[in-house]
Design an enzyme around this catalytic site. Structure first.
Site, PDB file in Angstrom:
ATOM      1  N   LYS A 264       0.936  -1.341   0.165  1.00  0.00           N
ATOM      2  CA  LYS A 264      -0.037   0.019  -0.061  1.00  0.00           C
ATOM      3  C   LYS A 264       0.910   1.219  -0.183  1.00  0.00           C
ATOM      4  CE  LYS A 264      -3.615   2.343   2.525  1.00  0.00           C
ATOM      5  NZ  LYS A 264      -4.623   2.460   3.719  1.00  0.00           N
TER       6      LYS A 264
ATOM      7  N   TYR B 172     -14.909   0.930  -7.002  1.00  0.00           N
ATOM      8  CA  TYR B 172     -16.274   1.837  -6.804  1.00  0.00           C
ATOM      9  C   TYR B 172     -17.105   1.460  -7.941  1.00  0.00           C
ATOM     10  CZ  TYR B 172     -13.522   3.477  -2.999  1.00  0.00           C
ATOM     11  OH  TYR B 172     -12.899   3.722  -1.931  1.00  0.00           O
TER      12      TYR B 172
ATOM     13  N   SER C 231     -10.150   5.549  -4.809  1.00  0.00           N
ATOM     14  CA  SER C 231     -11.012   6.634  -5.221  1.00  0.00           C
ATOM     15  C   SER C 231     -10.615   7.653  -6.107  1.00  0.00           C
ATOM     16  CB  SER C 231     -11.397   7.315  -3.873  1.00  0.00           C
ATOM     17  OG  SER C 231     -10.144   7.993  -3.112  1.00  0.00           O
TER      18      SER C 231
ATOM     19  N   LYS D 157       1.292  10.085   5.534  1.00  0.00           N
ATOM     20  CA  LYS D 157       1.486   8.709   5.926  1.00  0.00           C
ATOM     21  C   LYS D 157       2.747   8.222   5.588  1.00  0.00           C
ATOM     22  CE  LYS D 157      -3.478   7.919   6.719  1.00  0.00           C
ATOM     23  NZ  LYS D 157      -4.623   7.346   6.548  1.00  0.00           N
TER      24      LYS D 157
ATOM     25  N   GLU E  87       7.244  -6.376   1.575  1.00  0.00           N
ATOM     26  CA  GLU E  87       6.376  -6.323   2.130  1.00  0.00           C
ATOM     27  C   GLU E  87       5.325  -7.749   1.981  1.00  0.00           C
ATOM     28  OE1 GLU E  87       5.207  -4.826   4.695  1.00  0.00           O
ATOM     29  OE2 GLU E  87       5.951  -2.608   4.292  1.00  0.00           O
TER      30      GLU E  87
ATOM     31  N   LYS F 255      -2.124  -1.687  -3.908  1.00  0.00           N
ATOM     32  CA  LYS F 255      -2.846  -0.364  -3.778  1.00  0.00           C
ATOM     33  C   LYS F 255      -2.136   0.800  -3.768  1.00  0.00           C
ATOM     34  CE  LYS F 255      -6.040   2.085  -0.492  1.00  0.00           C
ATOM     35  NZ  LYS F 255      -6.333   2.072   0.742  1.00  0.00           N
TER      36      LYS F 255
HETATM   37  C1  PBG Z   1      -7.566   3.495   5.499  1.00  0.00           C
HETATM   38  C2  PBG Z   1      -7.913   3.318   4.295  1.00  0.00           C
HETATM   39  C3  PBG Z   1      -7.467   4.451   3.030  1.00  0.00           C
HETATM   40  C4  PBG Z   1      -7.975   3.789   1.881  1.00  0.00           C
HETATM   41  C5  PBG Z   1      -8.429   2.616   2.111  1.00  0.00           C
HETATM   42  N1  PBG Z   1      -8.303   2.239   3.447  1.00  0.00           N
HETATM   43  C6  PBG Z   1      -7.025   5.697   3.008  1.00  0.00           C
HETATM   44  C7  PBG Z   1      -5.541   6.078   3.570  1.00  0.00           C
HETATM   45  O1  PBG Z   1      -4.670   4.963   3.959  1.00  0.00           O
HETATM   46  O2  PBG Z   1      -5.274   6.980   3.708  1.00  0.00           O
HETATM   47  C8  PBG Z   1      -8.085   4.457   0.454  1.00  0.00           C
HETATM   48  C9  PBG Z   1      -9.216   3.946  -0.339  1.00  0.00           C
HETATM   49  C10 PBG Z   1      -9.407   5.018  -1.451  1.00  0.00           C
HETATM   50  O3  PBG Z   1      -8.907   5.778  -1.809  1.00  0.00           O
HETATM   51  O4  PBG Z   1     -10.336   4.594  -2.166  1.00  0.00           O
HETATM   52  N2  PBG Z   1      -6.374   3.142   6.069  1.00  0.00           N
END
Ligand code: PBG
Length: 331
Positions: A203, A322, A284, A227, A243, A258
């Protein structure tokens, strides 16, 4: 492998493209409803579902409207949903305490979903960001950084509460070191031997999550607030493989990459190297970009299907998107 000695006109690759039927017969990859997982937002204290401005066609659901939404999804043949809660602000704190309340909003929603639709697979994130005032996925130490080892204890407890509520697939999305092992061990000890772990393994610390943060009304991450100390650096792919290897060794059943489209190389590398069930999250921002361009008629709406099929080609077994419902309806 193709015989490269064969030349034009013996080789005319256009023969296999000449009609729709022959194109279908030789298609190397296909998309079906079995490949699609719908993320759904559900908001505490909400009376009427509300559309999310930056995610056209996607809603924050109420406790009631989410049941209707799942009923519709089941009709399309979709088999799994990922539920993301929007928590009342007055329940958030620095430590994300509400995450480990077994009677919290999300756990109650999951219980209701499973009572009404026992066959749908419910996936829930393990991470503290819906519950913390600062929006980080874990608890902070005195330097203001996320404290790995304190956080994974809380995540373990959050995961157990989610499983007790009926969650089928636990999806740690927090990127703490060692969390898969700690959660797997706790599940074994509590005799939850068949609970699936879907690890958000690779991620990335991506700016493509913007609209998600609108959707869950979480603290914004712009400028210096990132983050980056736990999510992966965009520049790296070898680290992604590291990972994934760790998560598999710690007990993950499924691994995930992701975001999706900007990271197809990572997806392919993970699938080729580990041959594990590998999911991808079309996040998203990816969905929002495509939707915005479609709305302006700069792109035709077939681009959504094309983007999903490209994940299959790169090796994805399943896609969180989505667009799951709208695509499933047309399949
Ligand atoms: C939470 C999480 C996030 C997403 C899924 N779970 C946001 C992040 O880590 O900042 C993002 C999903 C998306 O953008 O559709 N940890």
């Amino acid at each position: 492998m193709a015989n490269f000695k064969r030349k034009y006109p013996l080789a005319r690759l256009r023969r296999l493209r000449s009609t729709k039927s022959i194109r279908a017969l030789v298609a190397e990859n296909k998309l079906s409803t079995d490949d699609l997982i719908q993320p759904i937002f559900v908001k505490e204290s909400l009376k009427q579902m509300e559309e999310i401005e930056s995610l056209k066609g996607i809603y924050r659901h109420s406790e009631e409207s989410i049941l209707k939404e799942i009923e519709d999804l089941v009709k399309t043949g979709i088999k799994a949903v990922a539920i993301f809660p929007v928590i009342d602000n007055d329940k958030k704190d620095e430590k994300g305490t509400e995450a480990i309340n077994e009677d919290n909003f999300l756990n109650n929603v999951i219980k209701k979903i499973k009572q009404n639709f026992p066959d749908i697979l419910v996936i829930a994130d393990v991470a503290l960001d819906p519950y913390t005032t600062h929006g980080h996925d874990g608890v902070l130490n005195s330097d203001g950084d996320v404290d790995n080892d304190e956080t994974i204890k809380i995540l373990r407890d959050q995961a157990l509460k989610l499983v007790q509520a009926g969650t089928d697939i636990i999806a740690p999305s927090d990127m703490m070191d060692g969390r898969i092992g700690v959660i797997r061990k706790a599940l074994e000890e509590k005799e939850f031997k068949n609970t699936l772990l879907l690890a958000y393994s690779a991620k990335y610390s991506s700016k493509f999550y913007g609209p998600f943060k609108d959707a869950v009304e979480s603290a914004k991450f712009f400028g210096d607030k990132t983050k980056d100390t736990y999510q992966m650096a965009v520049a790296n792919i070898e680290e992604a493989l590291h990972e994934v290897a760790l998560d598999i060794n710690e007990g993950a059943d499924i691994v995930m990459v992701k975001p999706g489209m900007p990271y197809l190389d990572v997806l392919k590398a993970v699938k080729d190297k580990f041959q594990m069930p590998t999911f991808v999250y079309q996040v998203s921002g990816e969905y929002a970009m495509l939707k915005a361009a479609i709305e302006k008629k700069w792109l035709g709406d077939e681009v959504m299907f094309e983007s999903l099929l490209s994940f299959k080609r790169a090796g994805a077994d399943c896609i969180l998107t989505y667009a799951a419902k709208e695509i499933a309806k047309n399949l």
